[in-house]
Design an enzyme around this catalytic site. Sequence first.
Site, PDB file in Angstrom:
ATOM      1  N   ARG A  69     -38.829  15.807  19.467  1.00 29.66           N
ATOM      2  CA  ARG A  69     -37.589  16.550  19.698  1.00 29.66           C
ATOM      3  C   ARG A  69     -37.867  17.719  20.632  1.00 29.66           C
ATOM      4  O   ARG A  69     -38.930  18.326  20.577  1.00 29.66           O
ATOM      5  CB  ARG A  69     -37.026  17.088  18.373  1.00 29.66           C
ATOM      6  CG  ARG A  69     -36.343  16.030  17.545  1.00 29.66           C
ATOM      7  CD  ARG A  69     -35.749  16.632  16.288  1.00 29.66           C
ATOM      8  NE  ARG A  69     -36.780  17.042  15.364  1.00 29.66           N
ATOM      9  CZ  ARG A  69     -37.231  18.280  15.209  1.00 29.66           C
ATOM     10  NH1 ARG A  69     -36.704  19.273  15.886  1.00 29.66           N
ATOM     11  NH2 ARG A  69     -38.183  18.556  14.350  1.00 29.66           N
ATOM     12  N   TYR A 197     -36.005   9.615  22.722  1.00 29.15           N
ATOM     13  CA  TYR A 197     -36.744   9.886  21.479  1.00 29.15           C
ATOM     14  C   TYR A 197     -35.803   9.979  20.277  1.00 29.15           C
ATOM     15  O   TYR A 197     -34.725  10.587  20.358  1.00 29.15           O
ATOM     16  CB  TYR A 197     -37.567  11.192  21.605  1.00 29.15           C
ATOM     17  CG  TYR A 197     -38.142  11.545  20.261  1.00 29.15           C
ATOM     18  CD1 TYR A 197     -39.213  10.805  19.748  1.00 29.15           C
ATOM     19  CD2 TYR A 197     -37.575  12.524  19.458  1.00 29.15           C
ATOM     20  CE1 TYR A 197     -39.696  11.060  18.475  1.00 29.15           C
ATOM     21  CE2 TYR A 197     -38.054  12.780  18.190  1.00 29.15           C
ATOM     22  CZ  TYR A 197     -39.123  12.044  17.706  1.00 29.15           C
ATOM     23  OH  TYR A 197     -39.594  12.282  16.440  1.00 29.15           O
ATOM     24  N   LYS A 206     -30.259  13.649  13.325  1.00 27.96           N
ATOM     25  CA  LYS A 206     -30.284  15.118  13.345  1.00 27.96           C
ATOM     26  C   LYS A 206     -28.969  15.686  13.904  1.00 27.96           C
ATOM     27  O   LYS A 206     -28.458  16.687  13.423  1.00 27.96           O
ATOM     28  CB  LYS A 206     -31.463  15.614  14.184  1.00 27.96           C
ATOM     29  CG  LYS A 206     -32.810  15.099  13.724  1.00 27.96           C
ATOM     30  CD  LYS A 206     -33.112  15.491  12.311  1.00 27.96           C
ATOM     31  CE  LYS A 206     -34.521  15.077  11.919  1.00 27.96           C
ATOM     32  NZ  LYS A 206     -34.814  15.406  10.519  1.00 27.96           N
ATOM     33  N   HIS A 226     -31.720  19.249   5.253  1.00 27.35           N
ATOM     34  CA  HIS A 226     -32.919  18.537   5.692  1.00 27.35           C
ATOM     35  C   HIS A 226     -33.809  18.324   4.459  1.00 27.35           C
ATOM     36  O   HIS A 226     -34.830  19.000   4.300  1.00 27.35           O
ATOM     37  CB  HIS A 226     -33.620  19.393   6.757  1.00 27.35           C
ATOM     38  CG  HIS A 226     -34.723  18.695   7.478  1.00 27.35           C
ATOM     39  ND1 HIS A 226     -35.776  19.375   8.059  1.00 27.35           N
ATOM     40  CD2 HIS A 226     -34.933  17.394   7.748  1.00 27.35           C
ATOM     41  CE1 HIS A 226     -36.582  18.495   8.642  1.00 27.35           C
ATOM     42  NE2 HIS A 226     -36.102  17.299   8.462  1.00 27.35           N
ATOM     43  N   SER A 248     -40.284  19.365   9.358  1.00 26.72           N
ATOM     44  CA  SER A 248     -40.672  18.053   9.873  1.00 26.72           C
ATOM     45  C   SER A 248     -42.182  17.841   9.742  1.00 26.72           C
ATOM     46  O   SER A 248     -42.962  18.767  10.002  1.00 26.72           O
ATOM     47  CB  SER A 248     -40.291  17.949  11.347  1.00 26.72           C
ATOM     48  OG  SER A 248     -38.948  18.322  11.501  1.00 26.72           O
ATOM     49  N   ALA A 249     -42.557  16.621   9.411  1.00 28.80           N
ATOM     50  CA  ALA A 249     -43.965  16.229   9.333  1.00 28.80           C
ATOM     51  C   ALA A 249     -44.768  17.058   8.332  1.00 28.80           C
ATOM     52  O   ALA A 249     -45.938  17.359   8.552  1.00 28.80           O
ATOM     53  CB  ALA A 249     -44.614  16.271  10.727  1.00 28.80           C
ATOM     54  N   CYS A 250     -44.152  17.431   7.209  1.00 31.76           N
ATOM     55  CA  CYS A 250     -44.871  18.135   6.141  1.00 31.76           C
ATOM     56  C   CYS A 250     -44.923  17.303   4.864  1.00 31.76           C
ATOM     57  O   CYS A 250     -45.106  17.832   3.775  1.00 31.76           O
ATOM     58  CB  CYS A 250     -44.222  19.488   5.843  1.00 31.76           C
ATOM     59  SG  CYS A 250     -44.549  20.706   7.105  1.00 31.76           S
ATOM     60  N   LYS A 252     -42.451  14.932   3.594  1.00 30.71           N
ATOM     61  CA  LYS A 252     -41.242  14.575   2.813  1.00 30.71           C
ATOM     62  C   LYS A 252     -41.261  13.098   2.435  1.00 30.71           C
ATOM     63  O   LYS A 252     -40.955  12.727   1.317  1.00 30.71           O
ATOM     64  CB  LYS A 252     -39.959  14.869   3.607  1.00 30.71           C
ATOM     65  CG  LYS A 252     -39.591  16.344   3.640  1.00 30.71           C
ATOM     66  CD  LYS A 252     -38.100  16.579   3.869  1.00 30.71           C
ATOM     67  CE  LYS A 252     -37.610  16.084   5.213  1.00 30.71           C
ATOM     68  NZ  LYS A 252     -38.305  16.719   6.336  1.00 30.71           N
ATOM     69  N   THR A 253     -41.629  12.247   3.415  1.00 32.09           N
ATOM     70  CA  THR A 253     -41.618  10.805   3.139  1.00 32.09           C
ATOM     71  C   THR A 253     -42.634  10.489   2.040  1.00 32.09           C
ATOM     72  O   THR A 253     -42.338   9.723   1.111  1.00 32.09           O
ATOM     73  CB  THR A 253     -41.922  10.025   4.442  1.00 32.09           C
ATOM     74  OG1 THR A 253     -41.002  10.487   5.438  1.00 32.09           O
ATOM     75  CG2 THR A 253     -41.754   8.536   4.258  1.00 32.09           C
ATOM     76  N   ASN A 254     -43.819  11.098   2.113  1.00 29.86           N
ATOM     77  CA  ASN A 254     -44.834  10.827   1.085  1.00 29.86           C
ATOM     78  C   ASN A 254     -44.359  11.277  -0.290  1.00 29.86           C
ATOM     79  O   ASN A 254     -44.543  10.576  -1.285  1.00 29.86           O
ATOM     80  CB  ASN A 254     -46.149  11.551   1.410  1.00 29.86           C
ATOM     81  CG  ASN A 254     -46.823  10.989   2.654  1.00 29.86           C
ATOM     82  OD1 ASN A 254     -46.414   9.950   3.155  1.00 29.86           O
ATOM     83  ND2 ASN A 254     -47.827  11.683   3.152  1.00 29.86           N
ATOM     84  N   ASP A 275     -35.215  12.257   4.149  1.00 29.31           N
ATOM     85  CA  ASP A 275     -35.063  13.248   5.234  1.00 29.31           C
ATOM     86  C   ASP A 275     -33.784  14.081   5.149  1.00 29.31           C
ATOM     87  O   ASP A 275     -33.802  15.248   5.521  1.00 29.31           O
ATOM     88  CB  ASP A 275     -35.108  12.526   6.591  1.00 29.31           C
ATOM     89  CG  ASP A 275     -35.343  13.467   7.761  1.00 29.31           C
ATOM     90  OD1 ASP A 275     -36.166  14.383   7.628  1.00 29.31           O
ATOM     91  OD2 ASP A 275     -34.675  13.301   8.796  1.00 29.31           O
ATOM     92  N   ASN A 365     -47.057  12.227  16.887  1.00 29.54           N
ATOM     93  CA  ASN A 365     -45.685  12.079  16.376  1.00 29.54           C
ATOM     94  C   ASN A 365     -45.209  10.624  16.505  1.00 29.54           C
ATOM     95  O   ASN A 365     -44.022  10.364  16.652  1.00 29.54           O
ATOM     96  CB  ASN A 365     -44.740  13.027  17.126  1.00 29.54           C
ATOM     97  CG  ASN A 365     -43.370  13.111  16.452  1.00 29.54           C
ATOM     98  OD1 ASN A 365     -43.259  13.088  15.224  1.00 29.54           O
ATOM     99  ND2 ASN A 365     -42.316  13.186  17.247  1.00 29.54           N
ATOM    100  N   ARG A 367     -44.093   6.955  15.293  1.00 28.79           N
ATOM    101  CA  ARG A 367     -43.135   6.755  14.195  1.00 28.79           C
ATOM    102  C   ARG A 367     -42.987   5.291  13.819  1.00 28.79           C
ATOM    103  O   ARG A 367     -43.299   4.397  14.600  1.00 28.79           O
ATOM    104  CB  ARG A 367     -41.748   7.255  14.662  1.00 28.79           C
ATOM    105  CG  ARG A 367     -41.691   8.743  15.006  1.00 28.79           C
ATOM    106  CD  ARG A 367     -41.515   9.552  13.783  1.00 28.79           C
ATOM    107  NE  ARG A 367     -41.483  10.988  14.031  1.00 28.79           N
ATOM    108  CZ  ARG A 367     -40.815  11.844  13.273  1.00 28.79           C
ATOM    109  NH1 ARG A 367     -40.110  11.439  12.251  1.00 28.79           N
ATOM    110  NH2 ARG A 367     -40.875  13.147  13.530  1.00 28.79           N
ATOM    111  N   ARG A 398     -45.727  24.679   4.868  1.00 30.54           N
ATOM    112  CA  ARG A 398     -47.149  24.431   5.054  1.00 30.54           C
ATOM    113  C   ARG A 398     -47.764  25.811   5.303  1.00 30.54           C
ATOM    114  O   ARG A 398     -47.612  26.367   6.398  1.00 30.54           O
ATOM    115  CB  ARG A 398     -47.297  23.522   6.279  1.00 30.54           C
ATOM    116  CG  ARG A 398     -48.678  23.114   6.664  1.00 30.54           C
ATOM    117  CD  ARG A 398     -48.617  22.331   7.961  1.00 30.54           C
ATOM    118  NE  ARG A 398     -48.199  20.957   7.764  1.00 30.54           N
ATOM    119  CZ  ARG A 398     -49.030  19.950   7.476  1.00 30.54           C
ATOM    120  NH1 ARG A 398     -50.318  20.156   7.367  1.00 30.54           N
ATOM    121  NH2 ARG A 398     -48.562  18.729   7.319  1.00 30.54           N
TER     122      ARG A 398
END
Length: 584
Positions: A69, A197, A206, A226, A248-250, A252-254, A275, A365, A367, A398
């Site tokens: 992004r 992207y 988003k 978010h 982002s990328a901290c 959430k999915t895990n 997300d 990044n 995906r 983080r």
Amino acid sequence: MSTNDKLSRWVEEVERTVCPDEVRWCDGSDEENDRLIQLMLAEGTLHILNPRTYPDCYLHRSHPTDVARTEHLTFICASQKEDAGPTNNWMSPAEARERVGKLFQGCMKGRVMYVVPYLMGPTGSPYSRVGVEITDSPYVVANMRIMTRMGRPALDHLGTGANFVRGLHSLGDLSPERRFIAHFPETREIWSVGSGYGGNALLGKKCHALRIGSWTGRQEGWLAEHMLILGLESPAGDVMYIAAAFPSACGKTNLAMLVPPRSQERWKIWTVGDDIAWMHPGDDGRLYAINPEAGFFGVAPGTSAKTNPNAMSMLKRNVIFTNVAVTERNEPWWEGADGELPRRAMDWQGKRWLSDGKEKAAHPNSRFTVPARQCPSISREWENPRGVPISAIIFGGRRARLTPLVFEAFTWSHGVFVGATMASETTAAATGAVGVVRRDPMAMVPFCGYNMADYWAHWLAMARRLRHPPKLFHVNWFRRDPSGKFLWPGYGENLRVLRWIRDRVQGRGEAVETPIGFVPAAGSLELDGLDVTPAALGPLLSVEQEPWKDEVRNVKEYFAKFGSRLPAALAAEVEELSQRLRKA
Ligand code: OXD
Ligand code: MN
């Protein structure tokens, strides 16, 4: 074609501007998708992966300057600059229509213009919303088909009404010089040009679900956040729903797909979303959340059988991978994947990868786009039109230092303050430096479509509409010791923290009052079977006076940016924190 004349008129208007060779209405069917895949394979914008081990999986390589992004090129085009606020870039609607509008003139000559009606949210939900994205990118269409409910469900939900978000997207010439992601919240329009992207081009995500969604949510009395949504099932079989905001990328999915460690295997996590959460007050005074998306657009690097076994099993079929590496077996690969380094691989740009540790094989990044229904932990409730009742909301960042593993806010207003002062180290999900601590209130800095101070006021006001509001918490899985080592094992073990949160919601769970909130009392976090001694918990849970006093100074400076729009309740919260620290 559509029978909705407002929609047809708008599509014709766009067609006159962008001058495509052909217009195609998309229905999201398998046949249509197969044709698009064949087209992209023929054009070379998509590559087939090993059909034996990864059936129906494809790789897309994006332009090397178009991999994340681009927040500096993202604008909120509200009539009043103050309505965008100090955390957004602002352009007046007139200027945007002129500057960005001219990039759309004739931009689809020689191309196909795809019209993509999509529904955000479960079919039949009163909370779901329709958008229509016009795009010249078949890759966008194929991704939107996974990420949203496309075609008929959207047109049926819309009926003859005019209540749909109008999104116009063109790859343009993919030049960062001519790239804009412009939002017109007053007219619910999105114009995105120059990028293919995900976050810039899949407009349902988003742009619609968060930036336009948050603006609409304030007007209508709900929250667009978010946040992941998960269900925590106890050994007795009851399920508690929790929403959690992380930048982002901290992870959430895990967290949304967490598999409990062996010592906790009678517990279960169910995934509702990874997300975005749209949350509405229900008739019973509780807050109900739906996941507006139908798929996951997750970060590949770091995903493995250790960090996210559920993701690994859902990534075996029907996946579009973007910017990952490919092994000599023609399988996707990324840093942090299971097993050994591949002997030979092509990197994310399609060049031979020299595994000398100098260059990453996959883009940091990179995906995957995958249907949510493929997730082994998908909740039975994930498409419940009413949503799921949220008992706890977690904010998280983080942070190597300062913030303890977990704490609970004293009140709703204090919890809003905790969310409003969240900070985190930046990641590769957006262009720019990685690892710099920045304030990211409610993980919404890149996504809040209006003045962040008004957004906090909206959060504060939500309390009046909720007789049984969720309890608010903060977590930090990333605290380190002075040598830089993580103090908490994270991943599956985070379940133990969720269990403490559940105990607190249920009025059990011992806690110690500190100036920043309640932290777990000794013995209240389940540590059985874990390599963390009660003594080692000290540094993980400690609240240190001096660093927190510095934090108060930083927060005051940060709040000053919002001038008189800062809600008085938040100014009071920072004063009270300062006093509690003085007294402690
Ligand atoms: C995402 C992001 O893609 O937050 O979800 O960047
Ligand atoms: Mn996100």
